[in-house]
Design a protein around this motif. Structure first.
Motif, PDB file in Angstrom:
ATOM      1  N   GLY A 153      68.070 -22.878  79.659  1.00 20.55           N
ATOM      2  CA  GLY A 153      67.572 -22.844  78.288  1.00 20.55           C
ATOM      3  C   GLY A 153      66.081 -23.128  78.268  1.00 20.55           C
ATOM      4  N   PRO A 154      65.507 -23.324  77.084  1.00 20.22           N
ATOM      5  CA  PRO A 154      64.052 -23.518  76.974  1.00 20.22           C
ATOM      6  C   PRO A 154      63.556 -24.694  77.818  1.00 20.22           C
ATOM      7  N   LEU A 155      62.403 -24.476  78.455  1.00 24.48           N
ATOM      8  CA  LEU A 155      61.763 -25.502  79.273  1.00 24.48           C
ATOM      9  C   LEU A 155      60.265 -25.482  79.002  1.00 24.48           C
ATOM     10  N   THR A 156      59.606 -26.559  79.385  1.00 26.63           N
ATOM     11  CA  THR A 156      58.147 -26.603  79.264  1.00 26.63           C
ATOM     12  C   THR A 156      57.525 -25.947  80.495  1.00 26.63           C
ATOM     13  N   LEU A 157      56.252 -25.660  80.391  1.00 24.66           N
ATOM     14  CA  LEU A 157      55.512 -25.093  81.513  1.00 24.66           C
ATOM     15  C   LEU A 157      55.560 -26.041  82.715  1.00 24.66           C
ATOM     16  N   THR A 158      55.406 -27.328  82.454  1.00 21.20           N
ATOM     17  CA  THR A 158      55.442 -28.330  83.519  1.00 21.20           C
ATOM     18  C   THR A 158      56.798 -28.343  84.217  1.00 21.20           C
ATOM     19  N   GLN A 159      57.871 -28.291  83.463  1.00 20.77           N
ATOM     20  CA  GLN A 159      59.207 -28.269  84.053  1.00 20.77           C
ATOM     21  C   GLN A 159      59.404 -27.036  84.932  1.00 20.77           C
ATOM     22  N   LEU A 206      54.996 -12.623  81.860  1.00 18.27           N
ATOM     23  CA  LEU A 206      56.345 -12.419  81.328  1.00 18.27           C
ATOM     24  C   LEU A 206      56.332 -12.359  79.805  1.00 18.27           C
ATOM     25  N   GLU A 207      55.443 -13.112  79.206  1.00 19.34           N
ATOM     26  CA  GLU A 207      55.306 -13.082  77.747  1.00 19.34           C
ATOM     27  C   GLU A 207      54.755 -11.722  77.307  1.00 19.34           C
ATOM     28  N   GLU A 208      53.754 -11.224  78.015  1.00 23.89           N
ATOM     29  CA  GLU A 208      53.185  -9.901  77.701  1.00 23.89           C
ATOM     30  C   GLU A 208      54.219  -8.796  77.865  1.00 23.89           C
ATOM     31  N   SER A 209      55.156  -8.980  78.798  1.00 20.08           N
ATOM     32  CA  SER A 209      56.214  -7.992  79.015  1.00 20.08           C
ATOM     33  C   SER A 209      57.335  -8.106  77.983  1.00 20.08           C
ATOM     34  N   GLY A 210      57.282  -9.147  77.163  1.00 25.80           N
ATOM     35  CA  GLY A 210      58.292  -9.337  76.126  1.00 25.80           C
ATOM     36  C   GLY A 210      59.555 -10.025  76.588  1.00 25.80           C
ATOM     37  N   TYR A 211      59.507 -10.658  77.776  1.00 26.48           N
ATOM     38  CA  TYR A 211      60.698 -11.301  78.317  1.00 26.48           C
ATOM     39  C   TYR A 211      60.857 -12.754  77.894  1.00 26.48           C
ATOM     40  N   LEU A 212      59.802 -13.382  77.432  1.00 26.42           N
ATOM     41  CA  LEU A 212      59.897 -14.758  76.957  1.00 26.42           C
ATOM     42  C   LEU A 212      58.846 -15.027  75.900  1.00 26.42           C
ATOM     43  N   VAL A 213      59.033 -16.134  75.209  1.00 28.94           N
ATOM     44  CA  VAL A 213      58.082 -16.570  74.183  1.00 28.94           C
ATOM     45  C   VAL A 213      57.852 -18.066  74.318  1.00 28.94           C
ATOM     46  N   ARG A 214      56.698 -18.495  73.801  1.00 27.05           N
ATOM     47  CA  ARG A 214      56.388 -19.924  73.733  1.00 27.05           C
ATOM     48  C   ARG A 214      56.540 -20.357  72.279  1.00 27.05           C
ATOM     49  N   GLU A 215      57.147 -21.509  72.112  1.00 19.52           N
ATOM     50  CA  GLU A 215      57.331 -22.053  70.770  1.00 19.52           C
ATOM     51  C   GLU A 215      56.894 -23.516  70.783  1.00 19.52           C
ATOM     52  N   ALA A 216      56.265 -23.933  69.711  1.00 18.36           N
ATOM     53  CA  ALA A 216      55.821 -25.322  69.613  1.00 18.36           C
ATOM     54  C   ALA A 216      57.030 -26.254  69.630  1.00 18.36           C
ATOM     55  N   ASP A 217      56.899 -27.345  70.371  1.00 20.08           N
ATOM     56  CA  ASP A 217      57.953 -28.347  70.448  1.00 20.08           C
ATOM     57  C   ASP A 217      58.031 -29.084  69.115  1.00 20.08           C
ATOM     58  N   SER A 260      54.548 -26.858  74.325  1.00 19.99           N
ATOM     59  CA  SER A 260      55.293 -25.631  74.044  1.00 19.99           C
ATOM     60  C   SER A 260      56.577 -25.592  74.860  1.00 19.99           C
ATOM     61  N   ASN A 261      57.593 -25.061  74.245  1.00 19.09           N
ATOM     62  CA  ASN A 261      58.831 -24.773  74.958  1.00 19.09           C
ATOM     63  C   ASN A 261      58.863 -23.268  75.204  1.00 19.09           C
ATOM     64  N   ILE A 262      59.286 -22.900  76.381  1.00 20.41           N
ATOM     65  CA  ILE A 262      59.324 -21.495  76.767  1.00 20.41           C
ATOM     66  C   ILE A 262      60.780 -21.075  76.781  1.00 20.41           C
ATOM     67  N   ARG A 263      61.085 -19.982  76.085  1.00 17.83           N
ATOM     68  CA  ARG A 263      62.469 -19.518  76.034  1.00 17.83           C
ATOM     69  C   ARG A 263      62.521 -18.008  76.231  1.00 17.83           C
ATOM     70  N   LEU A 264      63.669 -17.550  76.685  1.00 19.83           N
ATOM     71  CA  LEU A 264      63.894 -16.117  76.872  1.00 19.83           C
ATOM     72  C   LEU A 264      64.002 -15.408  75.538  1.00 19.83           C
ATOM     73  N   THR A 265      63.531 -14.190  75.510  1.00 17.53           N
ATOM     74  CA  THR A 265      63.796 -13.299  74.377  1.00 17.53           C
ATOM     75  C   THR A 265      65.102 -12.559  74.681  1.00 17.53           C
ATOM     76  N   GLU A 266      65.543 -11.758  73.752  1.00 17.03           N
ATOM     77  CA  GLU A 266      66.731 -10.931  73.991  1.00 17.03           C
ATOM     78  C   GLU A 266      66.487  -9.996  75.180  1.00 17.03           C
ATOM     79  N   ALA A 267      65.286  -9.435  75.259  1.00 20.82           N
ATOM     80  CA  ALA A 267      64.953  -8.560  76.405  1.00 20.82           C
ATOM     81  C   ALA A 267      64.986  -9.342  77.710  1.00 20.82           C
ATOM     82  N   GLY A 268      64.547 -10.586  77.698  1.00 19.10           N
ATOM     83  CA  GLY A 268      64.595 -11.424  78.890  1.00 19.10           C
ATOM     84  C   GLY A 268      66.016 -11.721  79.321  1.00 19.10           C
ATOM     85  N   ARG A 269      66.871 -12.045  78.354  1.00 15.65           N
ATOM     86  CA  ARG A 269      68.287 -12.292  78.658  1.00 15.65           C
ATOM     87  C   ARG A 269      68.931 -11.024  79.229  1.00 15.65           C
TER      88      ARG A 269
END
Length: 140
Positions: A46-52, A71-82, A89-98
């Motif tokens: 699931g969502p993780l930080t850049l450090t993790q 990966l973000e530019e490719s549309g596979y993940l997004v960053r969201e504010a914690d 930021s928490n990094i999570r997969l998009t539907e395309a990433g999944r």
């Protein structure tokens, strides 16, 4: 069977060859092994930080940031504010990433299943036991 050292070498080489061949089975050939590993980790945890992510992959934060940007530019993940700490930021997969992860894993499993079908029942049982032992070795 050879010495333990010879057995170790043979096991290492066979494991690496199989892993390399499985990694070649990917839906998006432009993804590097490191990029796919990040997607796989996010899919599993699931969502993780850049450090993790950097710690898990044993790379520097700037290196992981470049991977995440790609990966973000490719549309596979997004960053969201914690929610708890807006500076993070928490990094999570998009539907395309999944989709890329699940489809690639299915493709890899299908490739291996096809190869296993060519083996005898006894050889498949031997490999099943070897997989258990290899899993045990990896956790020591």
């Amino acid at each position: 069977m050879g010495t333990i050292a010879e057995q170790s070498t043979a096991l290492r080489m066979s494991t690496l060859r199989l892993a390399r061949r499985l990694r070649a089975e990917r839906v998006d050939p432009s993804l590097s092994d490191g990029q796919f590993a990040v997607l796989g980790w996010l899919h599993k945890r699931g969502p993780l930080t850049l450090t993790q992510l950097a710690e898990h992959e044993r790379v520097s934060a700037p290196s992981m940031n470049r991977t995440v940007n790609c990966l973000e530019e490719s549309g596979y993940l997004v960053r969201e504010a914690d929610e708890a700490d807006r500076r993070r930021s928490n990094i999570r997969l998009t539907e395309a990433g999944r989709d890329i992860v699940t489809t690639t894993l299915k493709q890899r499993d299908a490739w291996l299943t096809t190869r296993l079908r060519d083996l005898s029942k006894e050889d498949r049982a031997t490999l099943a036991r070897a997989a258990e032992l290899m899993g045990d070795l990896a956790t020591l």
